[in-house]
Structure formats: structure tokens, C-alpha cells
Motif scaffolding. Structure first.
Motif, PDB file in Angstrom:
ATOM      1  N   GLY A   7       0.846  -1.185   0.000  1.00  0.00           N
ATOM      2  CA  GLY A   7       0.000   0.000   0.000  1.00  0.00           C
ATOM      3  C   GLY A   7       0.884   1.238   0.000  1.00  0.00           C
ATOM      4  N   LEU A   8       0.690   2.102  -0.983  1.00  0.00           N
ATOM      5  CA  LEU A   8       1.501   3.320  -1.102  1.00  0.00           C
ATOM      6  C   LEU A   8       0.615   4.536  -0.876  1.00  0.00           C
ATOM      7  CD1 LEU A   8       4.158   4.806  -2.026  1.00  0.00           C
ATOM      8  CD2 LEU A   8       3.264   4.668  -4.353  1.00  0.00           C
ATOM      9  N   VAL A 109       2.714  -6.125  -6.057  1.00  0.00           N
ATOM     10  CA  VAL A 109       1.795  -5.156  -6.667  1.00  0.00           C
ATOM     11  C   VAL A 109       1.642  -3.965  -5.731  1.00  0.00           C
ATOM     12  CG1 VAL A 109      -0.468  -4.840  -7.726  1.00  0.00           C
ATOM     13  CG2 VAL A 109       0.520  -7.110  -7.626  1.00  0.00           C
ATOM     14  N   ILE A 110       1.517  -2.777  -6.320  1.00  0.00           N
ATOM     15  CA  ILE A 110       1.329  -1.562  -5.518  1.00  0.00           C
ATOM     16  C   ILE A 110      -0.122  -1.112  -5.594  1.00  0.00           C
ATOM     17  CG2 ILE A 110       1.889   0.910  -5.349  1.00  0.00           C
ATOM     18  CD1 ILE A 110       4.708   0.130  -6.405  1.00  0.00           C
ATOM     19  N   LEU A 111      -0.710  -0.880  -4.437  1.00  0.00           N
ATOM     20  CA  LEU A 111      -2.013  -0.220  -4.359  1.00  0.00           C
ATOM     21  C   LEU A 111      -1.742   1.205  -3.907  1.00  0.00           C
ATOM     22  CD1 LEU A 111      -5.052   0.136  -4.218  1.00  0.00           C
ATOM     23  CD2 LEU A 111      -5.073  -1.078  -2.042  1.00  0.00           C
ATOM     24  N   LEU A 116      -5.380   5.979   1.682  1.00  0.00           N
ATOM     25  CA  LEU A 116      -5.227   4.545   1.974  1.00  0.00           C
ATOM     26  C   LEU A 116      -5.728   4.215   3.380  1.00  0.00           C
ATOM     27  CD1 LEU A 116      -3.687   1.965   0.612  1.00  0.00           C
ATOM     28  CD2 LEU A 116      -2.034   2.383   2.422  1.00  0.00           C
ATOM     29  N   PHE A 117      -5.220   4.956   4.378  1.00  0.00           N
ATOM     30  CA  PHE A 117      -5.596   4.687   5.766  1.00  0.00           C
ATOM     31  C   PHE A 117      -7.008   5.191   6.072  1.00  0.00           C
ATOM     32  CE2 PHE A 117      -0.820   5.124   6.323  1.00  0.00           C
ATOM     33  CZ  PHE A 117      -0.601   3.750   6.372  1.00  0.00           C
ATOM     34  N   GLU A 118      -7.340   6.370   5.559  1.00  0.00           N
ATOM     35  CA  GLU A 118      -8.658   6.953   5.822  1.00  0.00           C
ATOM     36  C   GLU A 118      -9.785   6.041   5.342  1.00  0.00           C
ATOM     37  OE1 GLU A 118      -6.046  10.673   5.182  1.00  0.00           O
ATOM     38  OE2 GLU A 118      -6.058   8.579   4.585  1.00  0.00           O
ATOM     39  N   ASN A 119      -9.559   5.361   4.201  1.00  0.00           N
ATOM     40  CA  ASN A 119     -10.611   4.514   3.624  1.00  0.00           C
ATOM     41  C   ASN A 119     -10.445   3.026   3.957  1.00  0.00           C
ATOM     42  OD1 ASN A 119     -11.854   6.739   2.533  1.00  0.00           O
ATOM     43  ND2 ASN A 119     -10.916   6.539   0.522  1.00  0.00           N
ATOM     44  N   GLU A 122      -5.747  -0.289   3.702  1.00  0.00           N
ATOM     45  CA  GLU A 122      -4.541  -1.012   4.145  1.00  0.00           C
ATOM     46  C   GLU A 122      -4.853  -2.459   4.514  1.00  0.00           C
ATOM     47  OE1 GLU A 122      -5.838   0.818   8.155  1.00  0.00           O
ATOM     48  OE2 GLU A 122      -6.127   1.180   6.027  1.00  0.00           O
ATOM     49  N   GLN A 123      -6.142  -2.769   4.758  1.00  0.00           N
ATOM     50  CA  GLN A 123      -6.519  -4.154   5.092  1.00  0.00           C
ATOM     51  C   GLN A 123      -6.214  -5.114   3.940  1.00  0.00           C
ATOM     52  OE1 GLN A 123     -10.854  -5.049   5.092  1.00  0.00           O
ATOM     53  NE2 GLN A 123     -11.141  -2.919   4.483  1.00  0.00           N
TER      54      GLN A 123
END
Length: 203
Positions: A7-8, A109-111, A116-119, A122-123
Motif C-alpha cells: 500500500g503506497l 503489486v502496488i495499491l 489509503l488509511f482513511e478509507n 490497508e486491510q
């Protein structure tokens, strides 16, 4: 999902795209939430149809595409409308992101997602990388890049999770307030770490 996903994230003006472009050149597939968010409201999409039904035709440009500025102004001052829009679009975006992550073919793979954290995205990630710069640097870079007003950028930053909270949540932090060569060197080292972790995951 057996793939190893990174997660980026990073606040506005932090240089997240510079980082994802660099890793993409090294052969890593990037699934970008910003791009997916645009795709779900393209002309002909269910997302755009629902938005027009709710807000009316004035939310469209003369070409029939979504007038993002008009939409932003409509929801920025109205929490109820903002919530309606998020409730509509977030599931659509999430479904597309997961589909693209599943299809991606690379060592990891990059997401990439600014929120990322707000929504809670990261899960879906094995590890997270925060591209970090001081708030003053964010403001200066974004003003220059987007020709935006300082107050507008400050409002966007305030609406996002605080820098300190993001630093606490992230597994890795990349300092992007340094010469580009130094940043690339740090990123290369991180890339090797991600490759090792992804390989261990598949072993």
C-alpha cells in the motif's frame, strides 16, 4: 489474494506519483485509486448516471463528462452530500481496485491511494509505505504544481489524516524532502526489501 501487495500513500504534494512511477519502471504493476476513481464516473458509467440523477445535469461539462470542480464545490460545504457521494463511489472503487490487484502480474503489486488509511484500504495490503514530507513542503509544491491557493491546499491537508498518525500507521516511511538521487537510493533499497518479502510470501 495470494499476491504480495504494497500500500503506497502520502499527503497531497508529497510525491507519491514520483515514487510509483519509479517502481513501475522497475517492472512493478501499480493499481492507482485516483485513476480508478476517475474510471467509475466516466461517461456511460453507472457511477456518473447516479451522480447526474442525484445532482442534476449542471454537474456535467458541455462535453458530458463530470465537472469535478462543480462537484467538489457542491460537496465540500455539505457533509450530507459528501456522505452520499462516498457511499455511492467507495464500493465501486473498491471493487475495481480488488479486480485490478487480482489481475496484476508482477513480483509484487502496488495499491496507490492518497486516502489509503482513511478509507481502510490497508486491510488489503501486506505492508504500507508512506511518502513523507513536512507540511510546508506539501503546500509549496502543490501551489506550484496546481497553481492553487494556499488556503485551499491547507483545507485539503486538514481534511486528511494527520502526518503524525500516518507515520504511526505506516510500515515503511520514505523521506521525499531530500535530493532526488538520495531518494532513489532509499527507494531502491526498499524495493529490494519488498522483493524479498514477496518472495518469502510465495515460498
Amino acid at each position: 489474494m495470494a499476491k504480495w501487495i504494497l500500500g503506497l500513500t502520502g499527503g497531497i504534494g508529497a510525491g507519491k506519483t514520483t515514487v510509483s512511477d519509479f517502481l513501475n519502471r522497475l517492472g512493478i504493476v501499480v493499481v492507482d485509486a485516483d485513476i480508478v476513481a476517475r474510471e467509475v464516473v466516466e461517461p456511460g458509467s453507472d457511477g456518473l448516471a447516479a451522480i447526474v440523477t442525484h445532482f442534476g445535469e449542471q454537474i456535467l461539462t458541455t462535453e458530458g463528462t463530470l465537472d469535478r470542480q462543480a462537484l467538489r464545490e457542491t460537496i465540500f460545504s455539505d457533509e450530507k452530500e459528501k456522505l452520499w457521494l462516498n457511499t455511492l463511489l467507495h464500493p465501486m472503487i473498491r471493487e475495481q481496485l480488488l479486480a485490478q490487484l487480482t489481475r496484476a502480474q508482477s513480483d509484487y503489486v502496488i495499491l496507490s491511494a492518497p486516502l489509503l488509511f482513511e478509507n481502510g484500504l490497508e486491510q488489503y495490503c501486506d505492508k504500507t509505505l508512506l511518502v513523507d514530507v513536512p507540511v510546508e513542503v506539501q503546500i509549496a509544491r502543490t501551489c506550484k504544481r496546481d497553481n492553487s491557493q494556499r488556503q485551499q491546499i491547507e483545507r485539503i491537508i486538514e481534511a486528511q489524516m494527520s502526518r503524525a498518525d500516518k507515520r504511526d500507521k505506516a510500515d515503511f516511511i520514505l523521506d521525499n524532502d531530500q535530493p532526488i538521487e538520495a531518494m532513489h537510493k532509499q527507494l531502491n533499497t526498499l524495493h529490494q526489501t519488498f522483493l524479498q518479502q514477496a518472495a518469502a510470501n510465495h515460498a
